[in-house]
Design an enzyme around this catalytic site. Structure first.
Site, PDB file in Angstrom:
ATOM      1  N   SER A  80      -4.922  -0.702  -1.760  1.00  0.00           N
ATOM      2  CA  SER A  80      -4.436  -1.889  -1.051  1.00  0.00           C
ATOM      3  C   SER A  80      -5.533  -2.853  -0.621  1.00  0.00           C
ATOM      4  CB  SER A  80      -3.621  -1.471   0.182  1.00  0.00           C
ATOM      5  OG  SER A  80      -4.454  -0.949   1.194  1.00  0.00           O
ATOM      6  N   LYS A 127      -6.616  -2.580   7.007  1.00  0.00           N
ATOM      7  CA  LYS A 127      -6.157  -3.880   6.531  1.00  0.00           C
ATOM      8  C   LYS A 127      -7.095  -4.982   7.033  1.00  0.00           C
ATOM      9  CE  LYS A 127      -2.503  -1.856   4.848  1.00  0.00           C
ATOM     10  NZ  LYS A 127      -2.371  -1.656   3.397  1.00  0.00           N
TER      11      LYS A 127
END
Length: 201
Positions: free
Chosen positions: A63, A111
């Site tokens: 990701s 993230k």
């Protein structure tokens, strides 16, 4: 016949040997007690350091490619997580952070911070095309859009879920580097809180 009396009949050389052994055993016991005391003091200090200051973690998944794990499943980056930098929930756009997953409290995710409270962000695949980040929240995304479970899926994230700020890649050696707080131009907020305040009458 008592034990004490039995020892009194032991020849002098043996009594000397036994006294030496007793002294040696006494020293070993004292050393062991000192070691245990130091160990049990050191362990809480180490735990406190890992909990409050910094720790290292291996990044799994795609990701955050290409920033992290550019080689895919062949290798995993190991990063330094700085807890101290987020102790007051102070982050900025572009920071790479670890946080508790809003969907699974047992899992930590990593993230990039895209927007702060008050910012209006253009979403990617969210049910709402534009979202204003509420107070006490941030908007986070993975760098690899389409392969990331992030705010576009679960919405703004509470600052209370912040775990740490990822500051460096430590492993593999050829990947050692500082992680910069960079926000892709296409992911800049449509309107930031500061712009909103400056534009108000």
């Amino acid at each position: 016949m008592s034990h004490l009396q039995m020892l009194s009949r032991i020849p002098r050389p043996l009594r000397t040997l036994e006294r030496g052994m007793a002294q040696s055993q006494g020293w070993v016991k004292r050393y062991f007690r000192a070691f245990c005391k130091g160990f049990f003091v050191a362990v809480p200090v180490a735990v406190t350091f890992l909990d409050r200051v910094a720790c290292v973690a291996r990044v799994e998944g795609a990701s955050m490619q290409p920033s992290l794990n550019p080689g895919g499943s062949q290798s995993s980056d190991v990063v330094l997580l700085n807890h101290w930098k987020v102790r007051n929930f102070e982050v900025q756009r572009g920071d790479i952070v670890s946080l508790v997953s809003p969907k699974n409290p047992e899992q930590k995710i990593i993230k990039r911070v895209i927007a702060l409270e008050g910012d209006i962000v253009k979403t990617i695949g969210h049910k709402n095309r534009y979202v204003k980040v509420p107070r006490g929240h941030i908007w986070v995304e993975g760098d690899h859009h389409g392969h990331s479970f992030d705010s576009n899926s679960f919405g703004p994230v509470s600052l209370g879920l912040l775990h740490a700020h990822a500051t460096h890649i430590l492993w593999p050696p050829e990947r050692w580097q500082k992680l910069e707080s960079v926000l892709p131009p296409e992911r800049l907020p449509v309107q930031s809180e500061k712009e909103s305040l400056h534009g108000s009458p």
